[in-house]
Every structure is written in C-alpha cells, then in structure tokens.
Design an enzyme around this catalytic site. Structure first.
Site, PDB file in Angstrom:
ATOM      1  N   ASP A 118       0.797  -1.235   0.000  1.00  8.03           N
ATOM      2  CA  ASP A 118       0.000   0.000   0.000  1.00  8.03           C
ATOM      3  C   ASP A 118       0.829   1.284   0.000  1.00  8.03           C
ATOM      4  O   ASP A 118       2.007   1.293   0.319  1.00  8.03           O
ATOM      5  CB  ASP A 118      -0.968   0.008   1.186  1.00  8.03           C
ATOM      6  CG  ASP A 118      -0.267  -0.188   2.532  1.00  8.03           C
ATOM      7  OD1 ASP A 118       0.761  -0.887   2.571  1.00  8.03           O
ATOM      8  OD2 ASP A 118      -0.741   0.356   3.533  1.00  8.03           O
TER       9      ASP A 118
ATOM     10  N   GLU B 162      -0.536  -2.159   5.144  1.00  8.76           N
ATOM     11  CA  GLU B 162       0.417  -2.067   6.258  1.00  8.76           C
ATOM     12  C   GLU B 162       0.317  -0.724   6.960  1.00  8.76           C
ATOM     13  O   GLU B 162       0.492  -0.623   8.177  1.00  8.76           O
ATOM     14  CB  GLU B 162       1.854  -2.307   5.757  1.00  8.76           C
ATOM     15  CG  GLU B 162       2.893  -2.396   6.872  1.00  8.76           C
ATOM     16  CD  GLU B 162       3.290  -1.062   7.475  1.00  8.76           C
ATOM     17  OE1 GLU B 162       3.440  -0.973   8.704  1.00  8.76           O
ATOM     18  OE2 GLU B 162       3.422  -0.061   6.720  1.00  8.76           O
TER      19      GLU B 162
HETATM   20 NI    NI Z   1       6.583   1.135   5.219  1.00  9.12          NI
END
Ligand code: NI
Length: 428
Positions: free
Chosen positions: A91, A149
């Site tokens: 991401d 994440e």
């Molecule tokens: Ni990172």
C-alpha cells in the site's frame, strides 16, 4: 555441508548475482509502474492485478482476494523441504508527491512514500527467479503480498484467512527499504526491531463560558494542558528506565475565540514501546492520568484507546540466518548495522508472533543522487540499485534455509540455524 551432501543441485552462488543483475531493468520497470499507480490501504486493486498478472504469466500458483486485496503465491522447489514465507506490503500513503520524476504518481494525493512499491518489485523478482530455477532449491517458498500495512493492517486478516497454512509456513522473512541507512546496508537485530504501536483519542468535556469570567466555567483547555504535561511523566516516572517507550500527544484542538472559554478539547496521541510486558500498561495508566486530572478540575472525558500493532520481535535463529546471508551479499564499507532499532511500527509483527522469522532493513538512501528524504515525505525516493540487492538477499536466505533445514525436524530449524551460522561449512 548440507548442500554438498544433498542430492538436489544447490544454487550456484556465482550464478545468483549475474542472474539478479539481468533482472535489474525489469525490477526498475515494475517498481516505476507501481510507483505511478499508488493505492491506499485495502484499495490495492491495480497493484494486486499487476502482481497476479505477472504470477499467472510465470506459471506460479497463487490465490488472490485474501483479506480483500492480498495475494499469496506458492513456489515449490524440486526437492522436499521446509516452507519459508516472504512478505511484501503493497500500500501507499495519502501524500501528494512532490518529486519531478518521469515515474511520479499519477494518482492525485496518493504516493508510494514508504517504498512499498520497491517491496513488491523485490518480491516479484524473487518469484520470477524461483519459478525459473525450481530445480535448484529445496523446500517451498510462499510469497505474501499484503495490503494495508500503513493501517489498519492487512497482516492479521491475512493470517486469519489462513495464509500461514496449506502448506504450513515454518518461518518468515521480510525487508523494509530504509532511507535511514546508506544504500546496501543491512540493519538487523535479534529480538525487538520495531516498536508496538498504540493510539488514543480523548475528548474532554468542561463547561464553556466568558473568557473574563472563568469562575463560572470548567476550562477544557487548562484541563487538556495539564493532561498533556502529566502524560509525559508516564515514560519519565513509570516505565523502567532500562526500557524504551514514547507517549506523544500529536493533536490538541480546542477553542474558537480569544475571549471564550472552550467547552471541550480534543487530544490524540500515539504510544510506542518494545517490551511486550507493557502490553496493557499504557492503556491503563493513560486513563488513570486523564481520569484523575478531569476529576480534580470537575471535567469529564471520553477516551478511545487502540492497541494497533505489537512490537516486531525477531527470532534468534532466523536473525542469524539473515545476518550470515547478508554478510555474503553486502560488503564493506556498508555492511551490517547489528543493533538497528526504531520506534516506528509494522504489522509484520503479527506474522512474527505466529511463526519464527526475521524482519530487516535494507539501506536505500543515496545522498549523492539526492535520494535521502525520509519515509513518508512528499519527496521520498530511493536508489533503485537496492532492488537487485533485496532479491539477492532473499534468494540466498531461501537457499540457505532450504538446505540447512534438510533432514531436521521442523521445530529444530531455528536452533539448528543458530548453531551453524557463521561456520564456513554452513555456507555450503
Ligand atoms: Ni513502510
């Protein structure tokens, strides 16, 4: 030693580097493709489609749509052996890119400002090499392409969806490109590498009124200011000084005019620590401080508290494996930073709670090319030479893990690796 006595053909070290070098232009191409198309957490549709398309083209078995946009690829070697997972997060961040490069983000307000585009490219390069050289390694490699994440976290839902089973993953490794280290430097340590991340939001309810008549009010700004100051005493006076911890109040909003006493105040903050013994401590202590101050001033409060990611704790044996492999890949003057640690957080921690593993930093800064802005900065970028290095380190970890674990009970793997690392024999 295991490599020479094994019937499988060991990966020829002299071949890995040239093979990875020949991948370099593709690694850069993939990274730039992804960099131009950054996607926020759990919206990594284009990214996932790109990854799936490559895996499909290379004949790699994979499953898509895990925890929304996650993908897991399974690459079996020709010889039986343990299962090693590699994790790459996919991401991007809600940041407007300020770099003027041909591959700058085409998505307004979204940017790969943490290097996850590089992580995906490295994982793809590793997958391609393995698919083309299945005869040369033992065991199975699972590659986990993880969403979100940056929050709220894709690791936990992927584990809950079963990515560490069928086949069962014996150990996991992962890397983060790291502009806090010079290009090619490996930062790794046993135990806590990155901090646990918690967050809180607090609304203080006072009693508003005229700025000239404070005796008729409960000033929520004064209450909030006392709370901000008192929260600093938690790390200073309650945490064992041997342990590291942070309590930061990052937001404090209140008031509308200079002559009005504010009815309410809003605070929010983040908490970091390494030692899992503090897992419940901060939530409790922060509430005690807030409750005590509010009570003494006649205010009330509403507190929300989230324990987001646990600390990233590396396994001793797997760390030794990564360290010994890195020692053969990165050369002085960069080398290995042995006690690298940061209060930054990562949801790789959930994988490391589930199976033994090692997460490490791979230096990607190159000030000479003006590539040294920090992560999450609108001008973040890294030296793409690092992509090949990442692939090479992963491949050598895979080779070493497969060979070293041969003939060993799975639960002995980390201990076995610890014992053998550093010995010339173990290098095969
Ligand atoms: Ni990172």
């Amino acid at each position: 030693m295991f490599a020479t006595s094994s019937p499988s053909r060991p990966i020829d070290h002299s071949q890995i580097r040239p093979a990875v070098r020949s991948l370099q232009s593709q690694l850069v191409e993939w990274r730039r493709h992804l960099h131009q198309r950054p996607e926020l957490s759990f919206r990594e549709q284009l990214t996932a489609a790109f990854v799936a398309h490559k895996l499909q083209a290379w004949g790699i078995e994979h499953q898509t749509g895990i925890a929304q946009t996650g993908i897991v690829a399974v690459i079996p070697g020709r010889q039986p052996g343990p299962v090693l997972a590699i994790r790459a997060d996919m991401d991007a961040l809600p940041i407007q890119e300020e770099n003027q490069v041909p591959y700058r983000s085409c998505h307004d307000g979204v940017m790969h400002a943490c290097g996850h585009d590089g992580h995906v490219a490295i994982a793809l390069g590793t997958a391609l090499y393995l698919a083309e050289h299945a005869a040369e390694f033992a065991g199975t490699v699972k590659i986990i392409f993880q969403p979100a994440e940056e929050g709220p976290g894709g690791a936990k839902p992927m584990i809950e969806a079963g990515v560490l089973e069928h086949p069962h993953v014996d150990a996991i490794i992962g890397l983060h490109l790291w502009n806090n280290l010079p290009l090619g430097t490996v930062g790794v340590r046993s135990g806590a590498l990155m901090a646990a991340v918690e967050a809180f939001r607090c609304k203080i309810f006072g009693k508003g009124g005229h700025g000239a008549m404070p005796h008729q009010t409960v000033d929520s700004i004064v209450v909030g200011a006392q709370i901000v100051s008192a929260l600093q005493s938690i790390v200073a006076r309650n945490v064992n000084p041997i342990d590291s911890a942070v309590v930061t109040v990052g937001e404090f909003q209140s008031g509308t005019a200079s002559n009005v006493i504010a009815d309410t105040a809003d605070l929010s903050g983040t908490v970091r620590y390494f030692n899992p013994a503090y897992e419940l401590f901060f939530a409790q202590r922060i509430e005690q401080v807030i409750a005590g101050i509010c009570q003494s001033y006649g205010a009330s409060y509403k507190l929300d508290y989230w324990r987001l990611y646990p600390a990233v704790i590396n396994d001793d044996g797997m760390t030794e494996l990564v360290r010994s492999v890195a020692a053969t890949v990165v050369e002085p003057p960069v080398g290995i930073v042995p006690e690298c640690q940061t209060m930054g957080g990562e949801d790789m921690s959930f994988f490391l709670q589930a199976v033994p593993g090692c997460y490490f930093f791979l230096g990607s800064a190159n000030p000479e090319k003006a590539l040294a802005y920090p992560h999450h900065h609108p001008r973040f970028d890294f030296d793409e030479t690092v992509l090949g290095l990442g692939v090479e380190i992963f491949l050598r970890c895979i080779e070493k893990f497969g060979n070293l674990a041969k003939g060993q009970a799975v639960d002995e793997i980390p201990r076995t690796i610890t014992k053998r690392s550093g010995s010339k024999e173990a290098e095969g």
